[in-house]
Design an enzyme around this catalytic site. Sequence first.
Site, PDB file in Angstrom:
ATOM      1  CG  ASN A   6      -1.825   1.145   1.333  1.00  0.00           C
ATOM      2  OD1 ASN A   6      -1.418   2.277   1.108  1.00  0.00           O
ATOM      3  ND2 ASN A   6      -3.073   0.908   1.682  1.00  0.00           N
ATOM      4  CG  HIS A   9       0.840   6.597   4.590  1.00  0.00           C
ATOM      5  ND1 HIS A   9      -0.251   7.452   4.667  1.00  0.00           N
ATOM      6  CD2 HIS A   9       0.536   5.530   5.359  1.00  0.00           C
ATOM      7  CE1 HIS A   9      -1.160   6.916   5.459  1.00  0.00           C
ATOM      8  NE2 HIS A   9      -0.716   5.753   5.886  1.00  0.00           N
ATOM      9  CG  HIS A  49      -8.321   4.148   0.784  1.00  0.00           C
ATOM     10  ND1 HIS A  49      -8.496   4.013   2.136  1.00  0.00           N
ATOM     11  CD2 HIS A  49      -9.525   4.503   0.273  1.00  0.00           C
ATOM     12  CE1 HIS A  49      -9.769   4.266   2.434  1.00  0.00           C
ATOM     13  NE2 HIS A  49     -10.406   4.573   1.314  1.00  0.00           N
ATOM     14  NE  ARG A  51      -9.630   8.648   3.920  1.00  0.00           N
ATOM     15  CZ  ARG A  51      -9.943   7.842   4.955  1.00  0.00           C
ATOM     16  NH1 ARG A  51      -9.203   6.793   5.222  1.00  0.00           N
ATOM     17  NH2 ARG A  51     -10.960   8.099   5.716  1.00  0.00           N
ATOM     18  NE  ARG A  55      -7.869  11.592   5.150  1.00  0.00           N
ATOM     19  CZ  ARG A  55      -8.348  11.024   6.253  1.00  0.00           C
ATOM     20  NH1 ARG A  55      -7.586  10.220   6.965  1.00  0.00           N
ATOM     21  NH2 ARG A  55      -9.583  11.267   6.653  1.00  0.00           N
ATOM     22  CG  HIS A  56      -3.825   9.139   1.187  1.00  0.00           C
ATOM     23  ND1 HIS A  56      -4.680   8.407   0.419  1.00  0.00           N
ATOM     24  CD2 HIS A  56      -3.978   8.685   2.469  1.00  0.00           C
ATOM     25  CE1 HIS A  56      -5.317   7.538   1.183  1.00  0.00           C
ATOM     26  NE2 HIS A  56      -4.938   7.686   2.445  1.00  0.00           N
ATOM     27  CD  GLU A  76      -7.076  -0.208   0.974  1.00  0.00           C
ATOM     28  OE1 GLU A  76      -7.249   0.869   1.576  1.00  0.00           O
ATOM     29  OE2 GLU A  76      -6.253  -1.040   1.332  1.00  0.00           O
ATOM     30  CB  THR A 107      -9.508   1.924   7.014  1.00  0.00           C
ATOM     31  OG1 THR A 107      -9.039   2.524   5.823  1.00  0.00           O
ATOM     32  CG2 THR A 107     -10.872   1.324   6.786  1.00  0.00           C
ATOM     33  CD  GLU A 157      -6.949  -6.024   3.221  1.00  0.00           C
ATOM     34  OE1 GLU A 157      -7.039  -5.897   1.980  1.00  0.00           O
ATOM     35  OE2 GLU A 157      -6.325  -5.225   3.943  1.00  0.00           O
ATOM     36  CG  HIS A 196      -5.527  -1.376   9.343  1.00  0.00           C
ATOM     37  ND1 HIS A 196      -5.091  -0.762  10.474  1.00  0.00           N
ATOM     38  CD2 HIS A 196      -6.076  -0.414   8.577  1.00  0.00           C
ATOM     39  CE1 HIS A 196      -5.383   0.518  10.405  1.00  0.00           C
ATOM     40  NE2 HIS A 196      -5.976   0.761   9.263  1.00  0.00           N
ATOM     41  N   GLY A 197      -2.022  -2.378   9.997  1.00  0.00           N
ATOM     42  CA  GLY A 197      -1.175  -2.356  11.196  1.00  0.00           C
ATOM     43  C   GLY A 197      -0.128  -3.453  11.247  1.00  0.00           C
TER      44      GLY A 197
HETATM   45  N1  PXP Z   1      -5.792  -2.826   4.151  1.00  0.00           N
HETATM   46  C1  PXP Z   1      -6.738  -1.859   4.202  1.00  0.00           C
HETATM   47  C2  PXP Z   1      -8.119  -2.209   3.762  1.00  0.00           C
HETATM   48  C3  PXP Z   1      -6.425  -0.553   4.621  1.00  0.00           C
HETATM   49  O1  PXP Z   1      -7.382   0.390   4.657  1.00  0.00           O
HETATM   50  C4  PXP Z   1      -5.089  -0.262   4.983  1.00  0.00           C
HETATM   51  C5  PXP Z   1      -4.732   1.128   5.424  1.00  0.00           C
HETATM   52  O2  PXP Z   1      -4.909   2.014   4.392  1.00  0.00           O
HETATM   53  C6  PXP Z   1      -4.134  -1.293   4.892  1.00  0.00           C
HETATM   54  C7  PXP Z   1      -4.522  -2.569   4.508  1.00  0.00           C
HETATM   55  C8  PXP Z   1      -2.707  -1.058   5.214  1.00  0.00           C
HETATM   56  O3  PXP Z   1      -2.558  -0.743   6.546  1.00  0.00           O
HETATM   57  P1  PXP Z   1      -1.177  -0.226   7.090  1.00  0.00           P
HETATM   58  O4  PXP Z   1      -0.873   1.050   6.385  1.00  0.00           O
HETATM   59  O5  PXP Z   1      -1.409  -0.085   8.545  1.00  0.00           O
HETATM   60  O6  PXP Z   1      -0.159  -1.297   6.737  1.00  0.00           O
END
Ligand code: PXP
Length: 246
Positions: A6, A9, A49, A51, A55-56, A76, A107, A157, A196-197
Site C-alpha cells: 500500500n 503514504h 486508497h 478516499r 487526502r492522499h 481500496e 480506516t 481482507e 492493517h497495522g
Molecule cells: N488494508 C486496508 C483495507 C487498509 O485500509 C489499509 C490502510 O490504508 C491497509 C490494509 C494497510 O494498513 P497499514 O498502512 O497499517 O499497513
Amino acid sequence: MLLGVNIDHVATLREARYSLLPQSANAEPSPLEAAYDAMEGGADSITIHVRGDRRHMQDRDAYEIADKCPLPLNLEMGVTTEMLELALKVRPEFVCLVPETREEVTTEGGLDVAGRLDEVTACVARLQQEEIKVSLFIDPDLPQIEAASKTGAEMVELHTGCFANAQGDMIESEVSRLIEASKAAHAAGIQVNAGHGINYTNVYRLFTVPHLAELNIGHTIVARAMRVGFREAVVEMREAVNGYPD
Ligand code: PXP
C-alpha cells in the site's frame, strides 16, 4: 503468500507540500515511482486508497498507476456511487471495499457488510460485471463472514488492526479470532487476505493463521523506506512474508 504494498503514504507526503500545487513540476515523491520500486522489491500487487476527501491518492494517481505499472492494482474505496464510477473508469484488477468516515486518521474497523448487505451486494455485482475481482475489508467476526459470502465477493481482507494494537495476552486472543475467521471464510470458498497495522515485528505472529493468501501492508514499509529506500524496504518485507508456511 502474496504481498500487496500500500503506497498511500507516499502520496500523503506529496500532498503535505503540494496539495494546492498539483501541476507543479516539483511535486514529489511520486507514487508511480514507489510502485515501480515496490515491484522491483518483490511486491505482487500495488494497493491505493482513493478516499472521498482525496487526502492522499488523487484520481490521476489511480489512472497513472493502472496505466503504467505492470503489477495488478488493488483499489481500496468506500461503497459510494462516486467511487464506483471511478473504479469502472480506472479498471483495477481488484477492488477492496472499505468503510470510510471523514474524521478517521486511517480506516477504523471493518465494513459492516451484514448491516449494508443489499448496498454492498449491488456494488460487488457491478464491479464483477466488469471483471474486477472484489474483496471486502471486514472485522474477523463470523456474522461478517457469513454476510460477505452472501454478496458473492471473491475475497475478504481480515482487519488486523485489533491484533496489531493488542498488548500482552490479548495478542493471542486476537490471533485466535483471526484463525477462526480465516477458517470460516476458507470453508465458505472465499480467498482470505489480511491487512492493517502489520509491521516488520508483528508479521510473524500471523504465521499460525491458516489459509492466508495475501497480506496488504503500507505504513511500516513507507516508514522503513526512510531509512533503507523503498525497494529495500519491500525486499525486507518480502523476505519476512516468505516465512509463512505453505
Ligand atoms: N488494508 C486496508 C483495507 C487498509 O485500509 C489499509 C490502510 O490504508 C491497509 C490494509 C494497510 O494498513 P497499514 O498502512 O497499517 O499497513
